[in-house]
Enzyme design. Structure first.
Site, PDB file in Angstrom:
ATOM      1  CB  THR A  22      -4.392  -0.207   8.268  1.00 46.08           C
ATOM      2  OG1 THR A  22      -5.176  -0.756   7.205  1.00 46.08           O
ATOM      3  CG2 THR A  22      -4.709  -0.960   9.548  1.00 46.08           C
ATOM      4  CB  SER A  63      -3.560   2.452   0.039  1.00 46.49           C
ATOM      5  OG  SER A  63      -3.662   1.089   0.395  1.00 46.49           O
ATOM      6  CB  SER A  64      -8.498  -0.057  -1.319  1.00 48.89           C
ATOM      7  OG  SER A  64      -9.294   0.549  -0.310  1.00 48.89           O
ATOM      8  CB  THR A  96      -0.769  -2.664   3.572  1.00 49.06           C
ATOM      9  OG1 THR A  96      -2.117  -3.071   3.859  1.00 49.06           O
ATOM     10  CG2 THR A  96      -0.071  -2.262   4.860  1.00 49.06           C
ATOM     11  CG  ASP A  97      -5.530  -2.771   0.523  1.00 45.75           C
ATOM     12  OD1 ASP A  97      -4.988  -3.713   1.142  1.00 45.75           O
ATOM     13  OD2 ASP A  97      -6.741  -2.496   0.636  1.00 45.75           O
TER      14      ASP A  97
END
Length: 320
Positions: A22, A63-64, A96-97
């Site tokens: 993000t 990151s997902s 952040t995921d």
């Protein structure tokens, strides 16, 4: 606030490894947020000061979307910068995921002689509330502080500086997005050197009345290990316990974590499917790490050819 990092030879550089997330994202014409800013873009946007930093453009992914191979590539990139005598500290820009997973892998694989700091953002770079610049400034400052190398890999986010052992994302929309599942003491890195990119570990969700279908599917798919996202302090039911016997017969280690975000897990319940029953058929309870991080530790242990006793010690926060 502008972070000013000394530029003399003694202090060296702070390497900023860009992986996407993000913090590097903007919304396109459809309204979808996608990683589109390079590390150089983000650093130049800080403005002012005389920060001695160098961008390392590694990847641009949410990151997902990261695979365990991507996480290994990030850890390898950190290792390159740690070995560079001109670099004083390392910052990793990350979504952040999966922040808690990759940061733990880096901690497990590297004994630090200089600080390594992960950071990212909850809001895109074009959002009026963007928290990326402040997080990046704070991370660079932390990476330029030599004493932070004694604390293991750290997360700088939302005004906090947290160790990564037991880290979890607690909010999808709060700038203070992360917390710890247990006390903030972080075990020293075991320096696992074997790569994990070929190790498949599956996470299976446990819920009231669930069957063992997904555990058996993971076995059939060739999983090298399984992590249970169990109930309470690490509980399931009798059908799951039967499936764990099949895992033991096929020499596939099972680690029991919990969907409860905080607190130490204790294998105390019986009744046919409690944590005590799962331990009796060989499952290992994860004292502190929640499922995402437990998956990374189990992959690292399997890559290191660790036995059951060493695995149990590691999941007991490396306590005897």
């Amino acid at each position: 606030m502008t972070v000013v990092i000394p530029t003399d030879h003694e202090k060296g550089l702070v390497a900023v490894i860009a992986t996407g997330g993000t913090i590097a994202s903007q919304r396109d014409e459809t309204g979808a947020a996608k990683p589109s800013l390079s590390g150089e873009n983000l650093l130049s946007g800080l403005g002012g000061g005389s920060a001695s930093v160098k961008p390392v453009e590694l990847m641009a992914k949410d990151s997902s979307s990261l695979t365990i191979s991507d996480m290994q590539a990030i850890s390898d990139a950190v290792g390159v910068e740690l070995a560079n005598p001109a670099v004083n500290g390392v910052v990793v820009l990350h979504g952040t995921d999966a922040m808690e997973e990759t940061s733990l892998l880096v901690h497990l694989q590297h004994r630090l002689g200089k600080p390594v700091i992960f950071t990212g953002a909850q809001f895109t770079a074009d959002n009026p509330l963007s928290d990326g610049p402040a997080n990046l400034q704070a991370a660079i400052a932390a990476a330029a502080t030599p004493s932070n190398s004694d604390k293991g890999v750290l997360l700088s986010f939302g005004g906090k500086l947290l160790p990564v052992w037991g880290l979890y994302k607690r909010s999808a929309d709060d700038p203070d997005a992360f917390d710890l599942s247990g006390p903030s003491d972080c075990p020293q890195s075991p320096e696992f050197s074997a790569p994990v990119d070929a190790i498949r570990i599956d996470i299976v969700a446990i819920y009231p009345g669930c069957e063992a279908t997904h555990i058996d599917a993971s076995l059939d798919a060739g999983a090298k290990g399984i992590v249970l996202c169990a109930l309470g302090s690490g509980n399931a039911n009798a059908g799951v316990v039967d499936a764990l016997r099949r895992c033991r017969e096929r020499h596939v280690p099972v680690v029991v974590s919990s969907r409860v975000p905080e607190g130490h897990l204790v294998a105390g319940y019986g009744g046919g499917g409690g944590g005590h029953d799962m331990g009796a058929v060989g499952a290992i309870h994860s004292r502190t790490l929640r499922p995402g991080q437990a998956r990374i530790l189990l992959a690292s242990l399997i890559a290191a050819s660790a036995g059951h006793r060493d695995m149990a010690r590691a999941f007991n926060d490396f306590r005897d």
